[in-house]
Enzyme design. Sequence first.
Site, PDB file in Angstrom:
ATOM      1  N   LYS A  98       0.901  -1.173   0.000  1.00 18.24           N
ATOM      2  CA  LYS A  98       0.000   0.000   0.000  1.00 18.24           C
ATOM      3  C   LYS A  98       0.931   1.212   0.000  1.00 18.24           C
ATOM      4  O   LYS A  98       1.469   1.593   1.028  1.00 18.24           O
ATOM      5  CB  LYS A  98      -0.873  -0.015   1.251  1.00 18.24           C
ATOM      6  CG  LYS A  98      -2.195   0.746   1.123  1.00 18.24           C
ATOM      7  CD  LYS A  98      -2.083   2.206   0.737  1.00 18.24           C
ATOM      8  CE  LYS A  98      -1.716   3.074   1.916  1.00 18.24           C
ATOM      9  NZ  LYS A  98      -1.478   4.491   1.504  1.00 18.24           N
ATOM     10  N   GLU A 151       9.851   1.703  10.598  1.00 17.21           N
ATOM     11  CA  GLU A 151      10.875   2.724  10.339  1.00 17.21           C
ATOM     12  C   GLU A 151      10.177   4.061  10.499  1.00 17.21           C
ATOM     13  O   GLU A 151       9.341   4.426   9.671  1.00 17.21           O
ATOM     14  CB  GLU A 151      11.426   2.592   8.912  1.00 17.21           C
ATOM     15  CG  GLU A 151      12.132   1.289   8.609  1.00 17.21           C
ATOM     16  CD  GLU A 151      13.474   1.169   9.299  1.00 17.21           C
ATOM     17  OE1 GLU A 151      14.009   2.187   9.780  1.00 17.21           O
ATOM     18  OE2 GLU A 151      13.987   0.051   9.384  1.00 17.21           O
ATOM     19  N   GLU A 198      10.214  16.328  15.124  1.00 12.93           N
ATOM     20  CA  GLU A 198      10.624  16.208  13.731  1.00 12.93           C
ATOM     21  C   GLU A 198       9.866  17.236  12.892  1.00 12.93           C
ATOM     22  O   GLU A 198       8.644  17.285  12.929  1.00 12.93           O
ATOM     23  CB  GLU A 198      10.312  14.796  13.229  1.00 12.93           C
ATOM     24  CG  GLU A 198      10.762  14.566  11.819  1.00 12.93           C
ATOM     25  CD  GLU A 198      10.454  13.159  11.330  1.00 12.93           C
ATOM     26  OE1 GLU A 198       9.294  12.748  11.414  1.00 12.93           O
ATOM     27  OE2 GLU A 198      11.382  12.485  10.870  1.00 12.93           O
TER      28      GLU A 198
END
Length: 463
Positions: free
Chosen positions: A170, A245, A371
């Site tokens: 996906k 990840e 982030e």
Amino acid sequence: MKVHEGSYVNGAWQPVTTAESVAVVNPATEEVIAHVAAGSAQDVDAAVRAARAAFPDWAATPPARRAARIAALRDAVAARADEIAATVTAELGAPPKLAQAVHVGLPVAVAGSYAELLATYPFEEKVGNSTVLMEPVGVVGAITPWNYPLHQIVAKVVPALAAGCTVVLKPAENTPLTALLFAQAVHESGLPAGVFNMVTGLGPVAGQALVEHEGVDMVSFTGSTAVGRRVGALAGGAVKRVALELGGKSASVLLPGADVAAAVRGSLANALSNSGQRCSALTRVLVHRDRYEEAVAVAAEALAGYVPGERLGPLVSAAQRDRVVGYIEKGIAEGARLVTGGPTPPLARGFYVSPTLFADVTPEMTIAQEEIFGPVVVFLRYEDEEDALRIANGTDYGLAGAVWGEPEAATAFARRMEAGQIDVNGGRFNALAPFGGYKRSGIGRELGAHGLTEYLHTKSLQF
Ligand code: NAD
């Protein structure tokens, strides 16, 4: 505008069962350039069934034959290099040179590395009176982000195929056109039907259906920590293997022995590549207080070379641009010193953000902890090496890092950093070395032999 079919199942393109589609926007022009079908849970189910049916034969295919198919896939991707690079530029905004060298060059190299690894990888080993067999985990559900549209796909799909797993992918909704070209290359490579399947669509719909599907043995996810937590919890609840990840906030530490100019330029080149949309970007630069202003001055000068619309591409979407601008505003509000850049759009059109440098940043500020995923770099001051280590390790993340200094001291410092990959004095990216995170940056590793073992079970036979 025609809607591209996004469901590649059992070796053929299939219409999806919904009338939904996802618009693909060129982030440099803000124009809609395509629509791609948005698959449903039913479409995911069909893809998983195809992958299950294909699994026994593919798992039993000798590694040398799997290697030949992977080499053919590498060649099919390489044959479409120009088309893929142009597509990455159109849907992600990557400058053409970067698109060719990194967005196409890296995945071609990674695919080739697995074709080679299969020639020597020991799928059996002796441990005392046991023979340990490495066997494929089964059907892998792969979910990828948009920042390196092809690399993220190849870094999951190819080692899974090399291990003998079958796959349902996906891909990210922002960059599905590159994924369609990858599926086309799979088709041309002669991989048996059902070994690779793909359903394009939305994360909370098609992505979640894939994670929850009982026919999926392992989920390999790359994306944000927020979604990764959810994916990990669902997979954990079903006792499925999971590889995550996730995000990063990586530190580049200039020890007192560092060549300041080289270290600053190297850190910025890393942090600003791909418009800063890199999980491993070196976005926090730590400098000893005696060299701090010198380093900030070098950085300000170097950033002037990252001209938006030329060397610096746009961000992938208006939402990402707004998120990054929000962080810049927060940095100013929290009292950091804005040296260059800022929240004002540098160009009238496109999702561009000016390369932005903050100095006088303290470790507890939001822009030093979260982030940002854009062209924003923060410079922090440290007192001594222990202080530098505390700041470097003082975030929830642990994906990457860099150290600059006298080689022995820099290596000793790197050993104490809590991160999965650390570049010493500008050490180059190595596509065979394991890539992945400590702490909230993830679970598991990609690339090279370590990336292959993620997709393998062990079975011990005792004699
Ligand atoms: P994202 O988490 O929003 O989406 C990633 C993928 O997950 C997409 O395909 C999306 O459709 C899917 N998804 C979203 N919601 C889902 C759900 N509920 N269930 C299942 N799937 C779902 O991330 P993004 O914005 O595409 O990518 C940016 C993030 O990715 C950044 O945080 C970055 O650090 C991270 N990233 C990490 C690495 C790494 O290797 N560690 C590499 C690149 C990017």
